[in-house]
Structures are given as C-alpha cells and as structure tokens.
Design a protein around this motif. Structure first.
Motif, PDB file in Angstrom:
ATOM      1  N   SER A  29      95.080  58.043 115.271  1.00 46.52           N
ATOM      2  CA  SER A  29      95.335  59.433 114.935  1.00 46.52           C
ATOM      3  C   SER A  29      96.373  59.499 113.818  1.00 46.52           C
ATOM      4  O   SER A  29      97.372  58.795 113.836  1.00 46.52           O
ATOM      5  CB  SER A  29      95.839  60.196 116.165  1.00 46.52           C
ATOM      6  OG  SER A  29      97.109  59.719 116.566  1.00 46.52           O
ATOM      7  N   GLY A  30      96.113  60.343 112.804  1.00 49.07           N
ATOM      8  CA  GLY A  30      97.049  60.458 111.690  1.00 49.07           C
ATOM      9  C   GLY A  30      96.760  59.425 110.617  1.00 49.07           C
ATOM     10  O   GLY A  30      95.786  58.671 110.670  1.00 49.07           O
ATOM     11  N   ASN A  31      97.608  59.384 109.605  1.00 42.28           N
ATOM     12  CA  ASN A  31      97.437  58.451 108.502  1.00 42.28           C
ATOM     13  C   ASN A  31      97.815  57.036 108.923  1.00 42.28           C
ATOM     14  O   ASN A  31      98.676  56.838 109.774  1.00 42.28           O
ATOM     15  CB  ASN A  31      98.293  58.872 107.306  1.00 42.28           C
ATOM     16  CG  ASN A  31      97.883  60.230 106.765  1.00 42.28           C
ATOM     17  OD1 ASN A  31      96.711  60.597 106.834  1.00 42.28           O
ATOM     18  ND2 ASN A  31      98.836  60.972 106.241  1.00 42.28           N
ATOM     19  N   LEU A  32      97.167  56.058 108.280  1.00 40.48           N
ATOM     20  CA  LEU A  32      97.440  54.647 108.573  1.00 40.48           C
ATOM     21  C   LEU A  32      98.035  54.004 107.327  1.00 40.48           C
ATOM     22  O   LEU A  32      97.394  53.942 106.283  1.00 40.48           O
ATOM     23  CB  LEU A  32      96.149  53.923 108.972  1.00 40.48           C
ATOM     24  CG  LEU A  32      96.272  52.413 109.209  1.00 40.48           C
ATOM     25  CD1 LEU A  32      97.209  52.132 110.373  1.00 40.48           C
ATOM     26  CD2 LEU A  32      94.906  51.792 109.450  1.00 40.48           C
ATOM     27  N   GLN A  33      99.272  53.551 107.412  1.00 41.48           N
ATOM     28  CA  GLN A  33      99.931  52.854 106.313  1.00 41.48           C
ATOM     29  C   GLN A  33     100.019  51.378 106.675  1.00 41.48           C
ATOM     30  O   GLN A  33     100.581  51.014 107.704  1.00 41.48           O
ATOM     31  CB  GLN A  33     101.322  53.432 106.049  1.00 41.48           C
ATOM     32  CG  GLN A  33     102.053  52.751 104.891  1.00 41.48           C
ATOM     33  CD  GLN A  33     103.401  53.379 104.603  1.00 41.48           C
ATOM     34  OE1 GLN A  33     103.772  54.364 105.232  1.00 41.48           O
ATOM     35  NE2 GLN A  33     104.141  52.818 103.675  1.00 41.48           N
ATOM     36  N   ALA A  63      98.035  43.416 103.012  1.00 34.57           N
ATOM     37  CA  ALA A  63      96.649  43.578 102.577  1.00 34.57           C
ATOM     38  C   ALA A  63      95.783  44.114 103.713  1.00 34.57           C
ATOM     39  O   ALA A  63      95.942  43.735 104.873  1.00 34.57           O
ATOM     40  CB  ALA A  63      96.093  42.245 102.078  1.00 34.57           C
ATOM     41  N   LEU A  64      94.873  45.001 103.365  1.00 39.79           N
ATOM     42  CA  LEU A  64      93.859  45.482 104.293  1.00 39.79           C
ATOM     43  C   LEU A  64      92.596  44.671 104.025  1.00 39.79           C
ATOM     44  O   LEU A  64      91.993  44.775 102.959  1.00 39.79           O
ATOM     45  CB  LEU A  64      93.595  46.974 104.074  1.00 39.79           C
ATOM     46  CG  LEU A  64      92.562  47.638 104.980  1.00 39.79           C
ATOM     47  CD1 LEU A  64      93.025  47.591 106.435  1.00 39.79           C
ATOM     48  CD2 LEU A  64      92.307  49.073 104.552  1.00 39.79           C
ATOM     49  N   ILE A  65      92.195  43.827 104.966  1.00 41.12           N
ATOM     50  CA  ILE A  65      91.119  42.863 104.736  1.00 41.12           C
ATOM     51  C   ILE A  65      89.954  43.172 105.682  1.00 41.12           C
ATOM     52  O   ILE A  65      89.923  42.710 106.824  1.00 41.12           O
ATOM     53  CB  ILE A  65      91.616  41.417 104.947  1.00 41.12           C
ATOM     54  CG1 ILE A  65      92.870  41.160 104.093  1.00 41.12           C
ATOM     55  CG2 ILE A  65      90.525  40.419 104.598  1.00 41.12           C
ATOM     56  CD1 ILE A  65      93.467  39.783 104.286  1.00 41.12           C
TER      57      ILE A  65
END
Length: 418
Positions: free
Chosen positions: A194-198, A202-204
C-alpha cells in the motif's frame, strides 16, 4: 472482586519475590499483561487477514465448508479454527462469510472443591454469513457466495485478504501482504504494497517474455478484457536480448512517450507519430518503398538511398560537402574546366548526378557592392556545368564558357544513389 476483562492498555506487570502471597487476581493480571503485549504487537506491526488455511468450498445449495486454519483480526486477536466446519447458508441475510473472535468459559471446577465455576477459556471463532461489513477491525472476510434463486451456486474467494506486515508511519503507515488469484488460469500470486514503494538499490525483475516476468501493469484499467501493458527484458538469439515495452489487445491502444508537458511520440493503429523536431545522428534507413513528410511524398525507392552534395572552387578545392575528394593528377583533369570527383565510400551502382555552375565565387559577400548584383547582371546562362561520365566510384564534370570551351569555374553537384 475478581476482574478478568482485558483492558485496552496494560502498564503494570507482576514483580515476584520470595514468600509472596498470590491471589487469584494476581494470576489474572499476569495473563492480562502477556495477552496485551501479544495483541499490541500484532495490532501495531501486523496487518489483519488470513494467515493459514480457512479455505471455503461449496458443499451443496445451502452449506459451505471451511477448513482448519488461522487468522488475525484488526485488534491483534488470533482466530484459530482447529477443525473443519460446515456453515449453513440462511435464507435471509448477506452473502459474505466472516470470522470473528469469540471466547467462552468451559470446563467446570472439581465438584470436591469448595468453589465452583469454569476453569478454562475456550477461544473458538464465530463463523457467520452477513451483509458486507466495511471497516470493521473485528471481522475477517473468508469468502462470498454467488447465489441463484436463493441457493449457493459457487464460492468467490478473490476478495479474501491475507495477513501481512504493517509498517508504522505518517497517515497510518503502509501494509505489505500477499495477494492471490486462485481462480485465474494459471493461478497467480504476488505481493501487494500500500502506498508508494521506494527502493534503495536496484529493482531487478525476473527476465522473460511472459506475464509473470518483468513489470506487468494491472489488466483492463478501462474495463473490457485482455487489455495489458508491460516492460520485459529477455533473450532473443544467443547473447542478443530484447527490451520490450508493450501495450496489448486493441489497435487503438496507444504507446506514448511524454516529455516537457506534451506527448512527443505515440504509437497507435500500427503507425508512429512524432511531435517536435527530429535530429538523427547517423543513417536513416527506410525499409518501405515510400516516405512521406508533412503529408508530402518525398522518397520512393526500392533500395536505401545515399546523398552526396558538394561545392567545388575553381582551384579544384572543396568549398562544402563530404563523402568525396577531388583528383588533381589525372589525365582528364589537365584539360580546361574538367574536374574528376572520387566518391568515398563508393556507391554500389552509378548514382544519379546533377551539376550547376556557381557564378558567385566562394567567400564573397553576396550583399557587397559590385559582387552579387554585378555577377547576376553579367551572368550568361550558356555557361554551365556538364556531367560527362558517372560510375560507382567517380564523376567527371566539365565546366564551360558561353562559347563551349572549358574553363575552371566553381560549381555545385548532387549525387543520389545506393
């Protein structure tokens, strides 16, 4: 008087010492303290929902079965069902099946004792049908039944909520939990935030060219069916790879690039629309037989085209252009007004060439007095440049006077070929 109710907050705990005399309330307070800490932890740091089991299936037109399992409600209480139960569907009431915490006193004391009363609490959850309950921390949704003529036709479990992790923060914090679509083919599962994901790093995503790889956006945002959008990275042939950004199903769906407050590129109905200036550093290959710019047909060719343009001074030096050089040492170039142009690189086939005499010598200001106006006034249209010969690697041009004799004068040319 004994008090076994659970208060909303417990701030005291027992302190033991030797020869201490303990009463019934002391043991209750000890339990109350630990129950409060457990429920506070689950309420503040966990999200309510189903933790295990509690699968709901249709038995017949009036009953459903719920398997053993566990859940946590919004107050941090554990809802434990140790054996499967069959739940009757009432003729009047809602179609949503809920579970809630329930505790009762059981197991009477020994009849030989001077006191009587239950000596155990049994925590057995209450499972019941009701209309949809919004925002209740005390209820956990298990399923919804689909009815036909008042009877159970099927069981819908897509609205089930699973227990998760609550991350405290402003505005209630955020929740991390599992999601599942068991009715999908094949069944799907994942994680919901829920909400934004920071992501600090790296997002792999997983590589591949399927809906379970890369980044997959929610399906059918405008209704309908089979609408999808994705970003995928996958191997093509050997070490060659493809980064694919796509939107699927309808030809009218648009793939758009937005920059500076406007849509700069859009792909729709099999066509590409560019808005703004286009700068190309390198070659432009047109694989279709034609190319249109601004609605005008500008190129039609079966082969990719290459264009060389050049301006040559009377002393056989290059004034402008590239892709060619001037041969000054050939036999032909010794003749008056003859220029030999060598293409670099060469064309595959002899190009088409046009040439024209330049009346204004390079470097002169066309607005300067006695330059441009004088030249135009004195120009003789019979003096021109003639294309003598063209091959794939060179071009012979002769520049002549009005009397037909060759003379060294500046000229311009364009060569177009493949």
């Amino acid at each position: 008087m004994m008090d076994d109710k659970q208060p909303p907050y417990v701030t005291k705990r027992l302190r033991y010492y030797n020869n201490q005399f303990l009463m019934e309330q002391d043991f209750i307070d000890e339990q109350t303290y630990h129950i409060d800490r457990q429920r506070s932890h689950d309420r503040l740091l966990h999200a309510p929902g189903i933790a295990e089991g509690l699968e709901v299936t249709r038995v017949d037109a009036r009953t459903v079965s719920v398997t053993a399992g566990a859940a946590v409600d919004g107050l941090g209480r554990h809802l434990l069902l140790n054996t499967a139960q069959t739940i009757f569907f009432p003729e009047k009431g809602g179609t949503h099946l809920y579970m809630r915490f329930q505790e009762e006193q059981v197991d009477g004391s020994d009849s030989k004792q001077d006191v009587s009363g239950a000596n155990r609490f049994l925590q057995k959850p209450d499972i019941f049908f009701s209309a949809e309950i919004d925002g209740s921390a005390a209820h956990v949704l298990l399923a919804e039944v689909i009815t036909e003529n008042g009877d159970i036709k099927s069981v819908e479990t897509s609205h089930r909520v699973y227990a998760g992790v609550h991350l405290p923060g402003p505005m209630g914090g955020h929740v991390l939990r599992s999601i599942a679509k068991v009715d999908a083919e094949p069944p799907e599962s994942g994680v919901s935030v829920s909400g934004n994901l920071q992501v600090m790093g790296a997002l792999i995503p997983r590589a591949g060219n399927t809906a379970s790889a890369g980044i997959q956006f929610p399906s059918n945002p405008g209704g309908g069916a089979a609408d999808s959008a994705f970003i995928r990275y996958f191997a093509d042939k050997g070490e060659n790879a493809i980064l694919r950004i796509g939107i699927d199903n309808d030809p009218e769906d648009t793939l758009s690039l937005w920059q500076g407050g406007d849509e700069r590129l859009s792909i729709r109905d099999g066509g590409v629309t560019l808005k703004g200036h286009v700068s190309i550093e390198g070659g432009l290959a047109v694989k279709t037989p034609s190319l249109s710019v601004g609605g005008m047909h500008v190129v039609r060719a079966q082969d990719p085209l290459r264009i060389i343009r050049g301006s040559v001074r009377e002393d056989k030096t290059i004034d402008a252009g590239s892709g060619f050089r001037i041969n000054r040492g050939g036999t032909l170039t010794a003749l008056p007004g003859v220029f030999e142009i060598e293409f670099d690189p060469v064309f595959e086939k002899p190009p088409t060439v046009i040439a024209s005499r330049t009346f204004l010598p390079a470097g002169l200001d066309p607005k300067a007095e006695n330059n441009w106006y004088t030249r135009v006034h004195d120009a003789d249209t019979r003096t021109n440049a003639l294309v003598m010969a063209v091959t794939s690697d060179r071009l012979i041009i002769k520049v002549g006077l009005a009397d037909g004799k060759g003379a060294a004068m500046p000229f311009q040319f364009i060569a177009i070929g493949s």
